[in-house]
Scaffold this active site. Structure first.
Site, PDB file in Angstrom:
ATOM      1  N   GLU A  96      56.526  58.011  51.877  1.00 46.43           N
ATOM      2  CA  GLU A  96      55.585  56.930  52.143  1.00 46.43           C
ATOM      3  C   GLU A  96      54.561  57.384  53.192  1.00 46.43           C
ATOM      4  O   GLU A  96      53.367  57.111  53.083  1.00 46.43           O
ATOM      5  CB  GLU A  96      56.372  55.697  52.629  1.00 46.43           C
ATOM      6  CG  GLU A  96      55.534  54.514  53.087  1.00 46.43           C
ATOM      7  CD  GLU A  96      54.772  53.852  51.949  1.00 46.43           C
ATOM      8  OE1 GLU A  96      54.994  54.224  50.780  1.00 46.43           O
ATOM      9  OE2 GLU A  96      53.924  52.986  52.241  1.00 46.43           O
ATOM     10  N   ASP A 143      53.620  60.452  53.694  1.00 44.68           N
ATOM     11  CA  ASP A 143      52.732  61.402  53.011  1.00 44.68           C
ATOM     12  C   ASP A 143      51.673  60.665  52.192  1.00 44.68           C
ATOM     13  O   ASP A 143      50.519  61.077  52.110  1.00 44.68           O
ATOM     14  CB  ASP A 143      53.540  62.326  52.088  1.00 44.68           C
ATOM     15  CG  ASP A 143      54.474  63.232  52.886  1.00 44.68           C
ATOM     16  OD1 ASP A 143      54.265  63.353  54.109  1.00 44.68           O
ATOM     17  OD2 ASP A 143      55.408  63.801  52.286  1.00 44.68           O
ATOM     18  N   SER A 156      53.856  70.822  93.551  1.00 39.50           N
ATOM     19  CA  SER A 156      54.995  71.663  93.167  1.00 39.50           C
ATOM     20  C   SER A 156      56.263  71.035  93.728  1.00 39.50           C
ATOM     21  O   SER A 156      56.213  69.976  94.347  1.00 39.50           O
ATOM     22  CB  SER A 156      54.802  73.081  93.691  1.00 39.50           C
ATOM     23  OG  SER A 156      54.752  73.032  95.100  1.00 39.50           O
ATOM     24  N   LYS A 205      65.358  68.685  84.571  1.00 38.90           N
ATOM     25  CA  LYS A 205      64.194  69.537  84.802  1.00 38.90           C
ATOM     26  C   LYS A 205      64.031  70.447  83.600  1.00 38.90           C
ATOM     27  O   LYS A 205      64.760  71.420  83.424  1.00 38.90           O
ATOM     28  CB  LYS A 205      64.375  70.352  86.088  1.00 38.90           C
ATOM     29  CG  LYS A 205      63.134  71.141  86.450  1.00 38.90           C
ATOM     30  CD  LYS A 205      63.208  71.657  87.866  1.00 38.90           C
ATOM     31  CE  LYS A 205      61.919  72.341  88.277  1.00 38.90           C
ATOM     32  NZ  LYS A 205      61.591  73.480  87.415  1.00 38.90           N
ATOM     33  N   ARG A 219      48.929  73.084  84.116  1.00 37.53           N
ATOM     34  CA  ARG A 219      48.976  72.813  85.546  1.00 37.53           C
ATOM     35  C   ARG A 219      48.257  73.910  86.321  1.00 37.53           C
ATOM     36  O   ARG A 219      47.598  73.642  87.327  1.00 37.53           O
ATOM     37  CB  ARG A 219      50.438  72.721  85.987  1.00 37.53           C
ATOM     38  CG  ARG A 219      50.615  72.628  87.485  1.00 37.53           C
ATOM     39  CD  ARG A 219      52.067  72.400  87.855  1.00 37.53           C
ATOM     40  NE  ARG A 219      52.212  72.341  89.293  1.00 37.53           N
ATOM     41  CZ  ARG A 219      52.324  73.400  90.089  1.00 37.53           C
ATOM     42  NH1 ARG A 219      52.325  74.610  89.564  1.00 37.53           N
ATOM     43  NH2 ARG A 219      52.429  73.259  91.391  1.00 37.53           N
ATOM     44  N   LYS A 275      68.582  73.034  91.413  1.00 37.22           N
ATOM     45  CA  LYS A 275      68.594  74.079  90.386  1.00 37.22           C
ATOM     46  C   LYS A 275      70.015  74.450  89.944  1.00 37.22           C
ATOM     47  O   LYS A 275      70.898  74.622  90.773  1.00 37.22           O
ATOM     48  CB  LYS A 275      67.888  75.351  90.927  1.00 37.22           C
ATOM     49  CG  LYS A 275      66.416  75.146  91.273  1.00 37.22           C
ATOM     50  CD  LYS A 275      65.590  74.822  90.051  1.00 37.22           C
ATOM     51  CE  LYS A 275      64.770  75.904  89.438  1.00 37.22           C
ATOM     52  NZ  LYS A 275      63.982  76.816  90.118  1.00 37.22           N
TER      53      LYS A 275
HETATM   54  O1  D41 Z   1      60.998  68.504  83.763  1.00 37.70           O
HETATM   55  C1  D41 Z   1      60.291  69.037  84.620  1.00 37.70           C
HETATM   56  N1  D41 Z   1      60.072  70.321  84.564  1.00 37.70           N
HETATM   57  C2  D41 Z   1      59.696  68.235  85.734  1.00 37.70           C
HETATM   58  C3  D41 Z   1      58.738  68.813  86.539  1.00 37.70           C
HETATM   59  C4  D41 Z   1      60.082  66.893  85.973  1.00 37.70           C
HETATM   60  N2  D41 Z   1      61.015  66.283  85.188  1.00 37.70           N
HETATM   61  N3  D41 Z   1      59.530  66.206  86.979  1.00 37.70           N
HETATM   62  C5  D41 Z   1      58.581  66.758  87.780  1.00 37.70           C
HETATM   63  N4  D41 Z   1      58.060  66.023  88.760  1.00 37.70           N
HETATM   64  C6  D41 Z   1      57.127  66.535  89.573  1.00 37.70           C
HETATM   65  C7  D41 Z   1      56.573  65.663  90.641  1.00 37.70           C
HETATM   66  C8  D41 Z   1      57.694  65.099  91.480  1.00 37.70           C
HETATM   67  C9  D41 Z   1      55.655  66.449  91.539  1.00 37.70           C
HETATM   68  C10 D41 Z   1      55.822  64.547  90.004  1.00 37.70           C
HETATM   69  C11 D41 Z   1      58.150  68.104  87.583  1.00 37.70           C
HETATM   70  C12 D41 Z   1      57.156  68.586  88.467  1.00 37.70           C
HETATM   71  N5  D41 Z   1      56.666  67.786  89.433  1.00 37.70           N
HETATM   72  C13 D41 Z   1      56.595  69.929  88.406  1.00 37.70           C
HETATM   73  N6  D41 Z   1      56.499  70.700  87.345  1.00 37.70           N
HETATM   74  C14 D41 Z   1      55.924  71.844  87.701  1.00 37.70           C
HETATM   75  C15 D41 Z   1      55.635  71.807  89.007  1.00 37.70           C
HETATM   76  C16 D41 Z   1      56.055  70.601  89.454  1.00 37.70           C
END
Ligand code: D41
Length: 680
Positions: free
Chosen positions: A37, A39, A84, A119, A140, A318
């Site tokens: 649909e 398509d 950052s 992240k 960015r 991390k």
């Molecule tokens: O998922 C990500 N890589 C991610 C990067 C995320 N979930 N949140 C982020 N939030 C920020 C702020 C707090 C500055 C708004 C980010 C990044 N910054 C970020 N990604 C690359 C540099 C910073």
């Protein structure tokens, strides 16, 4: 020429419908119309636009791929800098982060509410929407200056070209991460490897490489996604104060938001979240390298501000790195069930992705050449998720003078038969077939494995001993083993020998699907075995089926059909099957008439976010059991299966309204198991 109002109206309506269904499909993962649909609507739009090219607008779903490649990327200045993130590697650093925030806000012992985001390991981008229309996409870069990648981001299906509804700021800058899901990355590399091309080291590099293409058609051919995680410029309308609510708003406007995002009442909950997500890391569909923890109140964020480009209100926790350096000590060659000769790197043990790794795959002969790897080299090892660790690159600058070339064998290291490849195929195989002890061992291990005959207590090591000592040559010999023979094996005793004999006996009562899978026919995995069993109902029908008949089975194409037919044509295969049957292996015939399938006549709807099963798998399994799986809920629906987010799921609510039965993913899995469509 004047264009009638109705043409314009039609066009608008088509664009809106297509944009909406695109969102249902790519963002909500919950389509409400069948692909055909979609398509049809798309074709209607293309025809209308072909007749009225002057009406083509940039937000038209037909305009995702631009025509002319660029000669360079233009520079873009971010008016609101893209900040950052500071990193934390330990729990204590999160506690310190919380303390600093409390101190600054003079909120001594108060709980601070945080939002926890996975992240994503991708490329940070900014998307600018003016009056709801995507105007510009940019990387960015260094946070102040990035590159204009508008043409490229437009090709990404989960990025809206036009925001949904009318309730949005005049100017809205959405920030997020563009990434490549693990599966797309693996497929891309697999194809590159087969074609003898360069592979990408990891999904992040693949995403970056795909995005930085002057020819956006290349970007379009890569399966990229974007997840939004914050906003930059916002003008003409206020967004909610809580970050988590801003994400909800973005989701409604058409953006993908990570379903893993959670609000945490305090820092302890954040620490819990990090631990849980760390455990889940390998099972996610995309790579993550940690958790971003953000103060949820944007008012408090503003109060906290930032230092040297990093916000005081956010921190990245991390996870252990998935790539590390180590030394290649040696390369060994393993022979698999189908004879494929796989070079395996023996490594100086190294801690990577949360475990100690001492072996990694080098895939095949071409890969060794492509990497230009030598024994003694320093190599980069990558271990991500449940895939086997891999050697992804060589640090040539650190090559010791004593480094030695890797020599790919021309004869099988196990049986001495010639090693050959089919021209055009990257895999080299031992031509020894079942003469080769390695292939025989692997065939027996596969046969007894859990998803095949499920012979409890017959582990890999025991199979190797039994073959080495000449007690078994093929799977058929398993069933004439004696307790006394087994009891004499290493690490076996009378009791475990008796248990194994009982397990062998018990395994004789099986299903046709398991038996077919256990035979180890090339390209016949569990799902194909099940499909064959359900389609033909009994083994004799499969044995006599020709390639054409085999291709009638759902998901069986010419290649699989060829391997299946070839297998059953070999006298040796039939001999093996007959001797297994003579040993007592048996199974009930499968009822093939659709009316007899357990869920025949039932209509299911599958909706919401699934965890353990994929929604596409749930759909396929239900269909294999005879159910019809519909896209929308009506009085004809028998059952609605709802994944996560039931409270707000429109199909769930409709089912409740109509008094239709619902079940959760867990309940579905239980039902599928009871009906034999899923193993434990
Ligand atoms: O998922 C990500 N890589 C991610 C990067 C995320 N979930 N949140 C982020 N939030 C920020 C702020 C707090 C500055 C708004 C980010 C990044 N910054 C970020 N990604 C690359 C540099 C910073």
């Amino acid at each position: 020429m004047t264009i009638s109002v109705s043409v314009q109206e039609n066009l608008e309506k088509l664009k809106q419908q297509l944009n909406y269904h695109n969102y249902r499909y790519y963002v909500l993962d919950d389509p409400t119309i069948p692909d055909a649909e979609y398509d049809r609507l798309f074709k209607a739009l293309q025809e209308l636009e072909a007749a009225h090219p002057e009406l083509i607008s940039s937000d038209s779903p037909s305009q995702r791929i631009g025509e002319a490649p660029l000669s360079a990327f233009a520079q873009v200045t971010h008016e609101v800098a893209m900040l950052s993130l500071d990193n934390a590697f330990e729990q204590q650093q999160l506690l310190d982060f919380n303390r600093r925030i409390r101190d600054r806000l003079k909120l001594a012992d108060a709980d601070i509410e945080y939002a926890c985001d996975p992240k994503l390991d991708g490329i940070a981008v900014s998307l600018l929407y003016r009056d709801g229309i995507l105007e510009r996409g940019a990387t960015r870069g260094d946070g102040t200056t990035g590159e204009d990648i508008t043409q490229n981001v437009r090709t990404i299906a989960s990025i809206p070209l036009r925001l949904i509804g009318t309730d949005f700021p005049e100017l809205l800058e959405v920030r997020g991460e563009i990434y490549m899901p693990k599966q797309s990355f693996n497929e891309l590399n697999e194809r590159a490897r087969e074609a003898g091309q360069k592979t990408f080291v990891n999904p992040r590099n693949a995403a970056a490489g795909s995005l930085r293409q002057l020819d956006a058609r290349i970007t379009a051919s890569r399966k990229l996604q974007m997840c939004a995680y914050s906003v930059g410029r916002v003008e003409g309308r206020e967004l909610p104060d809580r970050h988590s609510e801003v994400l909800d708003t973005l989701h409604r406007l058409g953006f993908l938001i990570s379903p893993e995002v959670q609000v945490a009442a305090n820092i302890d909950d954040c620490i819990d979240y990090c631990r849980r997500l760390g455990e889940k890391r390998d099972s996610l569909a995309y790579d993550i390298d940690g958790v971003v923890i953000k103060v949820n109140s944007r008012r408090l964020q503003a109060e906290l501000g930032f230092v040297s480009r990093a916000p005081r209100w956010a921190i990245a926790y991390k996870f252990p790195a998935q790539e590390e350096l180590t030394t290649l000590l040696d390369v060994e060659f393993q022979v698999g069930r189908t004879g494929a000769v796989t070079p395996v790197a023996r490594l100086q043990p190294v801690f990577v992705g949360g475990v100690t790794v001492s072996n990694a795959t080098l895939h095949n002969r071409d890969e060794i050449e492509r990497l230009g790897v030598m024994i003694g080299d320093t190599v980069i090892i990558r271990r991500a998720g449940d895939v086997i660790p891999q050697v992804v690159s060589v640090v040539k600058g650190r090559r010791p003078p004593s480094a030695q070339a890797v020599v790919f064998p021309s004869s099988c290291p196990v049986c001495g038969s010639p090693v050959e490849n089919t021209p055009g195929e990257a895999v080299y195989r031992c031509t020894g077939g079942l003469v080769c002890e390695a292939q025989r061992k692997e065939a027996i291990k596969h046969f007894s494995s859990r998803k095949a005959m499920d012979i409890d207590g017959l582990g890999d090591k025991l199979v190797e001993q039994l073959v080495d000592q000449g007690l078994i040559h093929s799977v058929a010999d398993l069933f004439s083993l004696q307790t006394s023979q087994l009891a004499a094996m290493e690490r076996m005793g009378q009791k475990s020998a008796e248990n194994l004999i009982a397990a062998l006996e018990a395994s004789k009562q099986t299903t046709l699907a398991r038996f077919l899978f256990a035979l180890g026919i090339r390209e016949v995995g569990e799902a194909t075995a099940r499909a064959l069993a359900n389609h033909f109902g009994n083994l004799e029908a499969i044995i006599v089926a020709d390639e054409e008949a085999l291709q009638q089975v759902a998901d069986v194409g010419p290649v699989v059909a060829h391997y299946v037919a070839e297998f059953f044509h070999q006298p040796h295969s039939l001999e093996l099957i007959r001797s297994l049957q003579a040993a007592g292996i048996h199974w009930p015939d499968v009822e093939v008439a659709a009316a007899e399938l357990p869920l025949a006549g039932k209509t299911y709807v599958v909706t919401g976010a699934f965890g353990e099963l994929k929604r596409s798998d749930a759909t396929r399994l239900l269909q294999e059991l005879g159910a019809k799986v519909a896209g929308s809920v009506s009085t004809k629906t028998d059952c609605v299966v709802v994944g996560g987010g039931a409270e707000t799921n429109s199909k769930f609510l409709k089912a409740q309204e109509l008094g239709i039965a619902t079940m959760t993913e867990v309940e579905l899995i239980e039902q599928l198991r009871q009906l034999g469509a899923l193993d434990e």
